[in-house]
Design a protein around this motif. Structure first.
Motif, PDB file in Angstrom:
ATOM      1  N   MET A  97       0.844  -1.200   0.000  1.00  0.00           N
ATOM      2  CA  MET A  97       0.000   0.000   0.000  1.00  0.00           C
ATOM      3  C   MET A  97       0.874   1.243   0.000  1.00  0.00           C
ATOM      4  O   MET A  97       1.900   1.292   0.671  1.00  0.00           O
ATOM      5  N   SER A  98       0.461   2.272  -0.754  1.00  0.00           N
ATOM      6  CA  SER A  98       1.292   3.476  -0.887  1.00  0.00           C
ATOM      7  C   SER A  98       1.124   4.457   0.256  1.00  0.00           C
ATOM      8  O   SER A  98       1.961   5.338   0.442  1.00  0.00           O
ATOM      9  N   GLY A  99       0.038   4.358   1.040  1.00  0.00           N
ATOM     10  CA  GLY A  99      -0.154   5.323   2.116  1.00  0.00           C
ATOM     11  C   GLY A  99      -1.415   5.052   2.907  1.00  0.00           C
ATOM     12  O   GLY A  99      -2.149   4.082   2.651  1.00  0.00           O
ATOM     13  N   LEU A 100      -1.679   5.948   3.866  1.00  0.00           N
ATOM     14  CA  LEU A 100      -2.843   5.838   4.733  1.00  0.00           C
ATOM     15  C   LEU A 100      -3.402   7.223   5.034  1.00  0.00           C
ATOM     16  O   LEU A 100      -2.784   8.245   4.708  1.00  0.00           O
ATOM     17  N   ILE A 101      -4.583   7.244   5.677  1.00  0.00           N
ATOM     18  CA  ILE A 101      -5.194   8.488   6.131  1.00  0.00           C
ATOM     19  C   ILE A 101      -4.849   8.674   7.606  1.00  0.00           C
ATOM     20  O   ILE A 101      -4.997   7.754   8.402  1.00  0.00           O
ATOM     21  N   GLY A 102      -4.388   9.866   7.959  1.00  0.00           N
ATOM     22  CA  GLY A 102      -4.050  10.165   9.338  1.00  0.00           C
ATOM     23  C   GLY A 102      -4.786  11.386   9.843  1.00  0.00           C
ATOM     24  O   GLY A 102      -5.414  12.117   9.072  1.00  0.00           O
ATOM     25  N   LYS A 103      -4.710  11.599  11.145  1.00  0.00           N
ATOM     26  CA  LYS A 103      -5.340  12.761  11.769  1.00  0.00           C
ATOM     27  C   LYS A 103      -4.296  13.542  12.550  1.00  0.00           C
ATOM     28  O   LYS A 103      -3.487  12.979  13.284  1.00  0.00           O
TER      29      LYS A 103
ATOM     30  N   VAL B 125      -6.141  -1.786   6.371  1.00  0.00           N
ATOM     31  CA  VAL B 125      -4.697  -1.574   6.245  1.00  0.00           C
ATOM     32  C   VAL B 125      -4.266  -0.745   7.443  1.00  0.00           C
ATOM     33  O   VAL B 125      -4.904   0.267   7.757  1.00  0.00           O
ATOM     34  N   ASN B 126      -3.196  -1.157   8.116  1.00  0.00           N
ATOM     35  CA  ASN B 126      -2.794  -0.459   9.340  1.00  0.00           C
ATOM     36  C   ASN B 126      -1.457   0.245   9.181  1.00  0.00           C
ATOM     37  O   ASN B 126      -0.833   0.227   8.105  1.00  0.00           O
ATOM     38  N   ILE B 127      -0.994   0.842  10.268  1.00  0.00           N
ATOM     39  CA  ILE B 127       0.203   1.688  10.274  1.00  0.00           C
ATOM     40  C   ILE B 127       1.489   0.892  10.038  1.00  0.00           C
ATOM     41  O   ILE B 127       2.555   1.477   9.803  1.00  0.00           O
ATOM     42  N   LYS B 128       1.407  -0.428  10.070  1.00  0.00           N
ATOM     43  CA  LYS B 128       2.602  -1.252   9.929  1.00  0.00           C
ATOM     44  C   LYS B 128       3.215  -1.206   8.528  1.00  0.00           C
ATOM     45  O   LYS B 128       4.292  -1.764   8.313  1.00  0.00           O
TER      46      LYS B 128
ATOM     47  N   TYR C 121      -7.891  15.790   8.725  1.00  0.00           N
ATOM     48  CA  TYR C 121      -7.432  14.560   8.086  1.00  0.00           C
ATOM     49  C   TYR C 121      -6.319  14.866   7.091  1.00  0.00           C
ATOM     50  O   TYR C 121      -6.326  15.907   6.418  1.00  0.00           O
ATOM     51  N   LEU C 122      -5.369  13.938   6.997  1.00  0.00           N
ATOM     52  CA  LEU C 122      -4.198  14.113   6.133  1.00  0.00           C
ATOM     53  C   LEU C 122      -3.972  12.853   5.305  1.00  0.00           C
ATOM     54  O   LEU C 122      -4.279  11.738   5.742  1.00  0.00           O
ATOM     55  N   MET C 123      -3.420  13.052   4.113  1.00  0.00           N
ATOM     56  CA  MET C 123      -3.014  11.935   3.264  1.00  0.00           C
ATOM     57  C   MET C 123      -1.517  11.718   3.439  1.00  0.00           C
ATOM     58  O   MET C 123      -0.716  12.579   3.094  1.00  0.00           O
ATOM     59  N   ILE C 124      -1.148  10.568   3.989  1.00  0.00           N
ATOM     60  CA  ILE C 124       0.252  10.244   4.240  1.00  0.00           C
ATOM     61  C   ILE C 124       0.689   9.221   3.194  1.00  0.00           C
ATOM     62  O   ILE C 124       0.156   8.104   3.151  1.00  0.00           O
ATOM     63  N   GLN C 125       1.647   9.605   2.356  1.00  0.00           N
ATOM     64  CA  GLN C 125       2.092   8.733   1.278  1.00  0.00           C
ATOM     65  C   GLN C 125       3.591   8.494   1.352  1.00  0.00           C
ATOM     66  O   GLN C 125       4.363   9.400   1.700  1.00  0.00           O
ATOM     67  N   LYS C 126       3.984   7.309   0.997  1.00  0.00           N
ATOM     68  CA  LYS C 126       5.400   7.004   0.909  1.00  0.00           C
ATOM     69  C   LYS C 126       6.033   7.798  -0.223  1.00  0.00           C
ATOM     70  O   LYS C 126       5.398   8.035  -1.249  1.00  0.00           O
ATOM     71  N   LYS C 127       7.281   8.195  -0.055  1.00  0.00           N
ATOM     72  CA  LYS C 127       7.944   9.113  -0.967  1.00  0.00           C
ATOM     73  C   LYS C 127       8.040   8.557  -2.388  1.00  0.00           C
ATOM     74  O   LYS C 127       7.866   9.270  -3.367  1.00  0.00           O
ATOM     75  N   GLU C 128       8.278   7.259  -2.531  1.00  0.00           N
ATOM     76  CA  GLU C 128       8.476   6.690  -3.855  1.00  0.00           C
ATOM     77  C   GLU C 128       7.216   6.665  -4.704  1.00  0.00           C
ATOM     78  O   GLU C 128       7.272   6.441  -5.899  1.00  0.00           O
TER      79      GLU C 128
ATOM     80  N   LYS D 126     -18.182   5.843   6.484  1.00  0.00           N
ATOM     81  CA  LYS D 126     -16.948   6.442   6.966  1.00  0.00           C
ATOM     82  C   LYS D 126     -16.973   7.956   6.792  1.00  0.00           C
ATOM     83  O   LYS D 126     -17.586   8.475   5.862  1.00  0.00           O
ATOM     84  N   LYS D 127     -16.288   8.651   7.705  1.00  0.00           N
ATOM     85  CA  LYS D 127     -16.266  10.112   7.666  1.00  0.00           C
ATOM     86  C   LYS D 127     -15.399  10.652   6.533  1.00  0.00           C
ATOM     87  O   LYS D 127     -15.741  11.640   5.898  1.00  0.00           O
ATOM     88  N   LYS D 128     -14.258  10.021   6.302  1.00  0.00           N
ATOM     89  CA  LYS D 128     -13.300  10.551   5.327  1.00  0.00           C
ATOM     90  C   LYS D 128     -12.912   9.483   4.324  1.00  0.00           C
ATOM     91  O   LYS D 128     -12.597   8.344   4.690  1.00  0.00           O
ATOM     92  N   LEU D 129     -12.933   9.845   3.035  1.00  0.00           N
ATOM     93  CA  LEU D 129     -12.535   8.952   1.953  1.00  0.00           C
ATOM     94  C   LEU D 129     -11.419   9.593   1.150  1.00  0.00           C
ATOM     95  O   LEU D 129     -11.503  10.769   0.785  1.00  0.00           O
ATOM     96  N   LEU D 130     -10.376   8.828   0.870  1.00  0.00           N
ATOM     97  CA  LEU D 130      -9.266   9.307   0.046  1.00  0.00           C
ATOM     98  C   LEU D 130      -8.782   8.177  -0.852  1.00  0.00           C
ATOM     99  O   LEU D 130      -8.879   7.001  -0.493  1.00  0.00           O
ATOM    100  N   GLU D 131      -8.239   8.550  -2.015  1.00  0.00           N
ATOM    101  CA  GLU D 131      -7.757   7.559  -2.974  1.00  0.00           C
ATOM    102  C   GLU D 131      -6.235   7.543  -3.013  1.00  0.00           C
ATOM    103  O   GLU D 131      -5.583   8.586  -2.935  1.00  0.00           O
ATOM    104  N   PHE D 132      -5.684   6.345  -3.150  1.00  0.00           N
ATOM    105  CA  PHE D 132      -4.244   6.153  -3.270  1.00  0.00           C
ATOM    106  C   PHE D 132      -3.972   5.346  -4.537  1.00  0.00           C
ATOM    107  O   PHE D 132      -4.480   4.235  -4.690  1.00  0.00           O
ATOM    108  N   LYS D 133      -3.184   5.908  -5.436  1.00  0.00           N
ATOM    109  CA  LYS D 133      -2.903   5.242  -6.705  1.00  0.00           C
ATOM    110  C   LYS D 133      -1.922   4.091  -6.503  1.00  0.00           C
ATOM    111  O   LYS D 133      -0.914   4.232  -5.813  1.00  0.00           O
TER     112      LYS D 133
END
Length: 210
Positions: A1-7, A96-99, A201-208, A76-83
């Motif tokens: 997974m490329s990222g997650l939603i954070g607060k 999908v969790n923080i791991k 809410y924030l979109m947290i994505q891996k740099k690559e 769900k309160k917040k929806l975001l897409e990750f390519k």
């Protein structure tokens, strides 16, 4: 997974191994559920739609209720897409969790910046004002000054830096280092600041992936 939603929980300070104290942001990154898997055949592109935090049924319209029902999830309160091109690796309705993140990794954080309302040129564009309070300029300390010539071109060019609404825009802060991850409490500590207010809410994505 490329990222997650954070607060965004808030800012604090963090001591590095060398004893240096740096500013940091504390994020709550709870498990996100896969609400929709988008493919080229159905949607024209590959992506995974994640949702976080349960929402009351009475505050959800029928269209969204059916959308979540397909995944077997509550609203769900917040929806975001990750390519991602590996959509076959995911199961609809799973979590999908923080791991997926690790300490020392670089991430990009995207969010909506704080809204400042209608602001003048000094605050919005860092203008210095017309001049000192002399020669009758009692009300020109924070004024923009001239905005264009008179005879030619006889108009104001588009895009001129002037007063207007400030903030409340999509902002991405790149290459933030993950200082610490608490897997038990789903807490992530990032070096530096992120856009948005507390509890946003924030979109947290891996740099690559950016």
């Amino acid at each position: 997974m490329s990222g997650l939603i954070g607060k965004n929980i808030g800012m604090s300070s963090f001591f590095l191994l060398n004893g240096k104290n740096v500013s940091c942001t504390i994020l709550e990154v709870k498990p996100c559920h896969i609400v929709q898997i988008k493919t080229i055949e159905n949607d024209g592109y590959f992506s995974i739609q994640l949702g976080i935090d349960d929402k009351k049924l009475k505050k959800t319209n029928k269209c969204l209720l059916n959308h979540f029902k397909k995944a077997g999830l509550s609203p769900k309160k917040k929806l975001l897409e990750f390519k991602t091109n590996k959509v076959s690796d995911f199961i609809l309705g799973s979590s999908v969790n923080i791991k997926i993140f690790k300490e020392g990794e670089l991430v990009n954080v995207k969010g909506i910046s704080k809204g400042k309302g209608f602001q003048g040129v000094v605050k919005r564009h860092n203008f210095s004002g017309v001049g000192e309070k002399t020669h009758g300029q009692h009300n020109r300390l924070r004024a923009p000054g001239s905005i264009g010539a008179g005879s030619d071109p006889s108009r104001v060019f588009k895009g001129k830096k002037m007063a207007g609404r400030m903030g409340k825009k999509s902002v991405t802060v790149k290459n933030l280092t993950i200082l610490k991850i608490d897997f038990d409490y789903n807490i992530m500590i990032l070096k530096g600041s992120v856009p948005g207010t507390k509890n946003s809410y924030l979109m947290i994505q891996k740099k690559e992936w950016n």
